[in-house]
Design a protein around this motif. Structure first.
Motif, PDB file in Angstrom:
ATOM      1  N   SER A 162       0.823  -1.211   0.000  1.00  0.00           N
ATOM      2  CA  SER A 162       0.000   0.000   0.000  1.00  0.00           C
ATOM      3  C   SER A 162       0.857   1.260   0.000  1.00  0.00           C
ATOM      4  CB  SER A 162      -0.930   0.005   1.217  1.00  0.00           C
ATOM      5  OG  SER A 162      -1.847  -1.060   1.122  1.00  0.00           O
ATOM      6  N   LEU A 163       1.999   1.212   0.673  1.00  0.00           N
ATOM      7  CA  LEU A 163       2.907   2.364   0.632  1.00  0.00           C
ATOM      8  C   LEU A 163       3.357   2.625  -0.793  1.00  0.00           C
ATOM      9  CD1 LEU A 163       5.088   1.606   3.790  1.00  0.00           C
ATOM     10  CD2 LEU A 163       3.362   3.407   3.563  1.00  0.00           C
ATOM     11  N   VAL A 164       3.759   1.559  -1.487  1.00  0.00           N
ATOM     12  CA  VAL A 164       4.186   1.685  -2.881  1.00  0.00           C
ATOM     13  C   VAL A 164       3.030   2.179  -3.742  1.00  0.00           C
ATOM     14  CG1 VAL A 164       4.976   0.398  -4.914  1.00  0.00           C
ATOM     15  CG2 VAL A 164       6.027  -0.034  -2.676  1.00  0.00           C
ATOM     16  N   GLY A 165       1.862   1.588  -3.565  1.00  0.00           N
ATOM     17  CA  GLY A 165       0.699   1.968  -4.352  1.00  0.00           C
ATOM     18  C   GLY A 165       0.259   3.408  -4.142  1.00  0.00           C
ATOM     19  N   ASN A 166       0.504   3.948  -2.947  1.00  0.00           N
ATOM     20  CA  ASN A 166       0.145   5.332  -2.643  1.00  0.00           C
ATOM     21  C   ASN A 166       1.340   6.282  -2.743  1.00  0.00           C
ATOM     22  OD1 ASN A 166      -2.789   5.421  -1.736  1.00  0.00           O
ATOM     23  ND2 ASN A 166      -2.012   3.666  -0.587  1.00  0.00           N
ATOM     24  N   LYS A 167       2.450   5.756  -3.272  1.00  0.00           N
ATOM     25  CA  LYS A 167       3.674   6.550  -3.473  1.00  0.00           C
ATOM     26  C   LYS A 167       4.146   7.206  -2.182  1.00  0.00           C
ATOM     27  CE  LYS A 167       2.687   7.468  -8.344  1.00  0.00           C
ATOM     28  NZ  LYS A 167       1.781   6.381  -8.526  1.00  0.00           N
ATOM     29  N   VAL A 168       4.191   6.400  -1.109  1.00  0.00           N
ATOM     30  CA  VAL A 168       4.655   6.875   0.191  1.00  0.00           C
ATOM     31  C   VAL A 168       6.029   6.272   0.463  1.00  0.00           C
ATOM     32  CG1 VAL A 168       4.242   6.830   2.678  1.00  0.00           C
ATOM     33  CG2 VAL A 168       2.316   7.103   1.102  1.00  0.00           C
ATOM     34  N   ASP A 169       6.984   7.127   0.736  1.00  0.00           N
ATOM     35  CA  ASP A 169       8.343   6.696   1.062  1.00  0.00           C
ATOM     36  C   ASP A 169       8.373   6.199   2.510  1.00  0.00           C
ATOM     37  OD1 ASP A 169      11.066   6.343   1.384  1.00  0.00           O
ATOM     38  OD2 ASP A 169      11.553   8.468   1.203  1.00  0.00           O
ATOM     39  N   GLU A 170       8.925   5.027   2.723  1.00  0.00           N
ATOM     40  CA  GLU A 170       8.997   4.462   4.079  1.00  0.00           C
ATOM     41  C   GLU A 170       9.724   5.390   5.044  1.00  0.00           C
ATOM     42  OE1 GLU A 170      10.182   0.341   4.459  1.00  0.00           O
ATOM     43  OE2 GLU A 170       9.225  -0.135   2.545  1.00  0.00           O
ATOM     44  N   GLU A 171      10.662   6.165   4.548  1.00  0.00           N
ATOM     45  CA  GLU A 171      11.424   7.096   5.397  1.00  0.00           C
ATOM     46  C   GLU A 171      10.547   8.205   5.961  1.00  0.00           C
ATOM     47  OE1 GLU A 171      14.615   6.519   6.270  1.00  0.00           O
ATOM     48  OE2 GLU A 171      14.388   4.670   5.121  1.00  0.00           O
ATOM     49  N   SER A 172       9.381   8.433   5.366  1.00  0.00           N
ATOM     50  CA  SER A 172       8.501   9.513   5.821  1.00  0.00           C
ATOM     51  C   SER A 172       7.530   9.058   6.921  1.00  0.00           C
ATOM     52  CB  SER A 172       7.715  10.083   4.639  1.00  0.00           C
ATOM     53  OG  SER A 172       6.778   9.134   4.162  1.00  0.00           O
ATOM     54  N   LEU A 173       7.597   7.783   7.288  1.00  0.00           N
ATOM     55  CA  LEU A 173       6.673   7.257   8.289  1.00  0.00           C
ATOM     56  C   LEU A 173       7.089   7.660   9.701  1.00  0.00           C
ATOM     57  CD1 LEU A 173       6.202   3.630   6.921  1.00  0.00           C
ATOM     58  CD2 LEU A 173       4.672   5.588   6.605  1.00  0.00           C
ATOM     59  N   LEU A 174       6.116   7.678  10.592  1.00  0.00           N
ATOM     60  CA  LEU A 174       6.407   7.892  12.004  1.00  0.00           C
ATOM     61  C   LEU A 174       7.416   6.851  12.460  1.00  0.00           C
ATOM     62  CD1 LEU A 174       2.704   8.423  13.025  1.00  0.00           C
ATOM     63  CD2 LEU A 174       4.481  10.165  13.202  1.00  0.00           C
ATOM     64  N   SER A 175       8.277   7.211  13.369  1.00  0.00           N
ATOM     65  CA  SER A 175       9.399   6.350  13.760  1.00  0.00           C
ATOM     66  C   SER A 175       8.979   5.013  14.358  1.00  0.00           C
ATOM     67  CB  SER A 175      10.296   7.083  14.750  1.00  0.00           C
ATOM     68  OG  SER A 175       9.574   7.376  15.938  1.00  0.00           O
ATOM     69  N   PHE A 176       7.794   4.938  14.922  1.00  0.00           N
ATOM     70  CA  PHE A 176       7.370   3.709  15.583  1.00  0.00           C
ATOM     71  C   PHE A 176       6.554   2.780  14.691  1.00  0.00           C
ATOM     72  CE2 PHE A 176       4.546   7.202  16.904  1.00  0.00           C
ATOM     73  CZ  PHE A 176       3.328   6.765  16.407  1.00  0.00           C
ATOM     74  N   VAL A 177       6.410   3.109  13.424  1.00  0.00           N
ATOM     75  CA  VAL A 177       5.650   2.276  12.490  1.00  0.00           C
ATOM     76  C   VAL A 177       6.560   1.182  11.934  1.00  0.00           C
ATOM     77  CG1 VAL A 177       4.431   2.227  10.271  1.00  0.00           C
ATOM     78  CG2 VAL A 177       4.056   4.116  11.876  1.00  0.00           C
ATOM     79  N   THR A 178       6.054  -0.046  11.963  1.00  0.00           N
ATOM     80  CA  THR A 178       6.744  -1.192  11.386  1.00  0.00           C
ATOM     81  C   THR A 178       6.127  -1.497  10.024  1.00  0.00           C
ATOM     82  OG1 THR A 178       7.138  -2.122  13.576  1.00  0.00           O
ATOM     83  CG2 THR A 178       7.296  -3.641  11.708  1.00  0.00           C
ATOM     84  N   VAL A 179       6.965  -1.723   9.037  1.00  0.00           N
ATOM     85  CA  VAL A 179       6.480  -2.031   7.687  1.00  0.00           C
ATOM     86  C   VAL A 179       6.575  -3.539   7.467  1.00  0.00           C
ATOM     87  CG1 VAL A 179       6.844  -1.650   5.216  1.00  0.00           C
ATOM     88  CG2 VAL A 179       7.187   0.229   6.847  1.00  0.00           C
TER      89      VAL A 179
END
Length: 117
Positions: free
Chosen positions: A79-96
């Motif tokens: 979903s991150l890829v599909g929504n063009k969201v860079d993993e580096e932009s996530l809140l620090s406590f989010v696990t991918v």
């Protein structure tokens, strides 16, 4: 730990406040030490896990305080890829994880209760 295991599933941003309220009410009722909770976001809901311009708005503050109660926040890489969201932009406590759907299946096979508000 003996207790309850629960996985919340969110794929709609509109349900964000409901999910956070449900999780906090659950912990308040059962006790922090009696429940393991994960929130899995996929679809467009992964957008809610983005920290924009280091600005802590009300939602991010609620998520942070919920995380401090021991809740794990999980994002679907597909979903991150599909929504063009860079993993580096996530809140620090989010696990991918590779797939939110697979995470839901794995947790249910481990005895987690599945809740989708």
């Amino acid at each position: 730990m003996e207790g309850y295991k629960v996985i919340f599933h969110i794929n709609e941003s509109e349900k964000r406040s409901t999910v956070l309220a449900n999780v906090n009410n659950l912990i308040k009722d059962l006790g922090r030490d009696n429940v393991i909770v994960e929130i899995v976001a996929n679809g467009y809901a992964v957008i809610d896990y983005v920290l924009e311009d280091n600005e802590y708005n009300e939602t991010i503050n609620k998520m942070t305080s919920t995380y401090k109660l021991g809740v794990r926040f999980i994002a679907c890489r597909n979903s991150l890829v599909g929504n063009k969201v860079d993993e580096e932009s996530l809140l620090s406590f989010v696990t991918v994880v590779p797939s939110g759907v697979s995470e839901l299946i794995k947790k249910q096979s481990e005895g987690y209760a599945y809740i989708k508000p």
